[in-house]
Design a protein around this motif. Sequence first.
Motif, short mmCIF file in Angstrom:
data_model
loop_
_atom_site.label_atom_id
_atom_site.label_comp_id
_atom_site.label_asym_id
_atom_site.label_seq_id
_atom_site.Cartn_x
_atom_site.Cartn_y
_atom_site.Cartn_z
N MET A 173 0.90 -1.10 -0.16
CA MET A 173 0.03 -0.05 0.14
C MET A 173 0.87 1.38 -0.16
SD MET A 173 -2.99 -1.24 2.55
CE MET A 173 -4.14 -0.70 1.92
N LYS A 214 -7.92 3.55 1.82
CA LYS A 214 -8.97 3.88 0.87
C LYS A 214 -8.05 3.69 -0.63
CE LYS A 214 -11.31 7.90 -1.55
NZ LYS A 214 -11.71 9.42 -1.30
N ASP A 215 -8.83 2.63 -1.44
CA ASP A 215 -8.03 2.49 -2.72
C ASP A 215 -6.44 2.28 -2.62
OD1 ASP A 215 -10.57 2.85 -3.75
OD2 ASP A 215 -10.20 5.09 -4.25
N LYS A 216 -6.10 0.95 -1.78
CA LYS A 216 -4.79 0.69 -1.59
C LYS A 216 -4.01 1.90 -0.93
CE LYS A 216 -4.46 -3.40 -2.71
NZ LYS A 216 -4.02 -4.64 -1.99
N ARG A 217 -4.37 3.07 -0.39
CA ARG A 217 -3.81 4.12 0.23
C ARG A 217 -4.01 4.26 1.70
NH1 ARG A 217 -5.83 9.50 -2.43
NH2 ARG A 217 -7.62 7.94 -2.52
#
Length: 223
Positions: A173, A214-217
């Motif tokens: 991530m 959120k979305d690999k973040r």
Amino acid sequence: MVTFGYSFLPTDTTVTHKTVFGEIIDLKLPDGTSVVLNGNSEISYDKTSPRNINLSGEAYFKVKSIPSTKAKFWVNTKDLKVEVFGTQFHVSTRDNKTGVLLDEGSIELLLDDGTTQKMIPGELVSYSKEDKEITHDKVTQDLSYSLWREGTYIFNNTSVYEVMKNVEQAYGMKTEFIDEELKDQKLTGGIPNQNLKICLSAIEKSTGTRIVVKDKRLLIFKN
């Protein structure tokens, strides 16, 4: 010149163990040696030489001693070769260098430049063949360091920025600091690393931050 066994063409006698992001596995090698392999890591060896290991990523070793033959054990990385006589130690190849922490026993490092480096318990050595730089430290309460040992991150006076780099490498991530000043905040203590949710929750409690996935973040805010 030291010859390293890290790069070779796999054969039908090559045994490989590989973890994906966020996965940790416990292995028992043919000689009885125990290996805990962190996420996004790989070890391999030839069936005819199971005490000569190639490592990419991060692992913790408990090497089985064989007193009758005094058989050595080797861990090869792109930077160095660890020569072992039966001991417990941690090896990481993150951040374009190899770091070795010796818990007990004795080991000798054969560096890419042909030199050797002996280690005693409680020492942390880091070396990169790219810049030929080596650091040799004694682990103390004053030393800033990040370690991984059998499913647990161990941080000592480590910035949150460095803490999150370890999480990124294990789980694949990216971190975004919404509040930039949080990067320099220090953390000391053990953080479980066998589950992302539990890992992030422990970091939040230790640093007083809020981490949103959120979305690999990983978005980090002030709490």
